[in-house]
Each structure stands twice: as C-alpha cells, then as structure tokens.
Write a protein that holds these residues in place. Structure first.
Motif, short mmCIF file in Angstrom:
data_model
loop_
_atom_site.label_atom_id
_atom_site.label_comp_id
_atom_site.label_asym_id
_atom_site.label_seq_id
_atom_site.Cartn_x
_atom_site.Cartn_y
_atom_site.Cartn_z
N LYS A 11 44.89 33.91 37.72
CA LYS A 11 44.34 35.25 38.36
C LYS A 11 43.10 35.60 37.65
CE LYS A 11 48.80 36.95 39.89
NZ LYS A 11 49.93 37.93 40.04
N TRP A 12 42.89 35.57 36.37
CA TRP A 12 41.61 36.04 35.77
C TRP A 12 41.02 34.87 35.01
CZ3 TRP A 12 44.75 40.45 33.20
CH2 TRP A 12 44.96 41.53 34.17
N ARG A 13 41.43 34.16 34.08
CA ARG A 13 40.70 33.18 33.10
C ARG A 13 40.37 31.86 34.10
NH1 ARG A 13 44.17 33.43 27.88
NH2 ARG A 13 45.82 33.63 29.45
N SER A 14 41.46 31.35 34.33
CA SER A 14 41.25 30.05 35.02
C SER A 14 40.69 30.24 36.33
CB SER A 14 42.65 29.25 35.19
OG SER A 14 43.53 29.83 35.80
N LEU A 15 40.63 31.14 37.05
CA LEU A 15 40.36 31.26 38.27
C LEU A 15 38.94 31.45 38.24
CD1 LEU A 15 40.93 31.45 41.32
CD2 LEU A 15 41.35 33.82 41.20
N THR A 16 38.56 32.39 37.12
CA THR A 16 37.04 32.77 36.96
C THR A 16 36.19 31.50 36.63
OG1 THR A 16 37.53 34.84 36.02
CG2 THR A 16 35.44 33.84 35.34
N ALA A 17 36.89 30.48 35.79
CA ALA A 17 36.32 29.17 35.42
C ALA A 17 36.06 28.30 36.76
CB ALA A 17 37.25 28.57 34.41
N GLN A 87 39.56 40.59 32.74
CA GLN A 87 39.60 40.59 34.20
C GLN A 87 38.86 39.51 34.74
OE1 GLN A 87 41.74 42.80 35.63
NE2 GLN A 87 42.28 43.52 33.59
N TYR A 88 39.34 39.36 36.18
CA TYR A 88 38.61 38.20 36.83
C TYR A 88 36.96 38.33 36.72
CZ TYR A 88 37.15 35.66 41.09
OH TYR A 88 36.26 34.78 41.92
N MET A 89 36.04 37.43 36.65
CA MET A 89 34.57 37.37 36.74
C MET A 89 34.24 38.60 35.69
SD MET A 89 34.26 34.91 38.54
CE MET A 89 32.13 34.73 38.96
N ASP A 90 34.73 38.89 34.68
CA ASP A 90 34.30 39.65 33.62
C ASP A 90 33.11 39.06 33.00
OD1 ASP A 90 34.19 40.37 30.60
OD2 ASP A 90 35.35 42.10 31.33
N GLU A 91 32.03 39.91 32.97
CA GLU A 91 30.68 39.28 32.35
C GLU A 91 30.87 38.61 30.97
OE1 GLU A 91 27.26 41.67 32.45
OE2 GLU A 91 27.73 42.43 34.41
N GLU A 92 31.54 39.25 29.96
CA GLU A 92 31.90 38.50 28.75
C GLU A 92 32.71 37.30 28.94
OE1 GLU A 92 33.82 39.85 24.32
OE2 GLU A 92 33.59 41.28 25.82
N LEU A 93 33.74 37.25 29.80
CA LEU A 93 34.55 36.03 30.04
C LEU A 93 33.54 35.03 30.69
CD1 LEU A 93 37.35 34.46 30.32
CD2 LEU A 93 37.49 35.87 32.49
N ILE A 94 33.08 35.23 31.43
CA ILE A 94 31.86 34.34 31.82
C ILE A 94 31.00 33.56 30.75
CG2 ILE A 94 29.84 33.86 33.34
CD1 ILE A 94 31.07 35.95 35.45
N GLU A 95 30.58 34.35 29.93
CA GLU A 95 29.73 34.11 28.88
C GLU A 95 30.61 33.11 27.98
OE1 GLU A 95 27.67 37.28 26.82
OE2 GLU A 95 26.92 37.80 28.76
N ILE A 96 31.67 33.38 27.71
CA ILE A 96 32.55 32.87 26.93
C ILE A 96 33.23 31.37 27.41
CG2 ILE A 96 34.93 32.70 25.74
CD1 ILE A 96 34.76 35.67 25.40
N ILE A 97 33.37 31.36 28.74
CA ILE A 97 33.78 30.05 29.49
C ILE A 97 32.57 29.26 29.31
CG2 ILE A 97 34.36 28.97 31.68
CD1 ILE A 97 36.17 31.68 32.23
#
Length: 108
Positions: A11-17, A87-97
């Motif tokens: 729902k959040w991490r893998s879906l964002t990727a 959360q889904y498409m979180d800016e920090e998550l995007i950078e980390i991925i």
C-alpha cells in the motif's frame, strides 16, 4: 528486465516504488505484499516473472525464502532496508527508494 518490489501490504512502500518506475522504457515493474491483507499478494507467478526482486526489509526476504525457497534461490534479491515509516508517495520515501535502487539498475 522485470522488477518486483515487495513490502508487507503493498500500500505504501512497494506501491510507491512501482509508481515511480512504471513508465520506464527499460524495465517492467510490479509490486506486491507478503501479508494476508496485502493489496496484491506476492505469488509464485510474480516471483517467476521477476528477474530482480527488491524487498523493503529482511523479514520480507525471509518470508519469501520460507514460502518459495526453490523459486527464490535463482533470483537476484536485494534488501533495501526501508522501514515501514512512510506513507504512499512520501517525498522522503521517494528519495530513499531512488537512491537505494540506483546501484542496481538505471531508469529513464
């Protein structure tokens, strides 16, 4: 190349990727989750499809090894060590991925 991103609930991490890289002309990208409550559950068919598998945490790798040891044994599998804090498409998550997958693949 077929790339599969895996987290717990998809729902959040893998879906964002998946959504970050789904428009790539170099790779086909999908995502799934290991939990029973996952939006899309990881399956043997998805594992067979994938050339490269990115998991968010070591426990996801361990779950795949328990469920499908033969299928996983001949796959390239990378643990990204991204905790379930975003959360889904979180800016920090995007950078980390993006920075975490960069050593392994290039995207257009």
């Amino acid at each position: 190349m077929n790339i599969l991103f895996i987290c717990s609930r998809n729902k959040w991490r893998s879906l964002t990727a998946e959504h970050l890289f789904k428009e790539s002309t170099l790779h086909n990208v999908r995502s799934a989750g290991t939990a029973a409550s996952a939006r899309i559950k990881v399956s043997e068919k998805l594992i067979e499809w994938a050339d490269l598998i990115f998991v968010m945490e070591k426990r996801h790798r361990d779950q795949l090894r328990e469920r499908s040891p033969i299928l996983i044994s001949n796959k390239d599998l990378v643990v990204l060590n991204i905790p379930d804090e975003y959360q889904y498409m979180d800016e920090e998550l995007i950078e980390i991925i993006i920075s975490s997958v960069a050593p392994y693949i290039s995207f257009e």
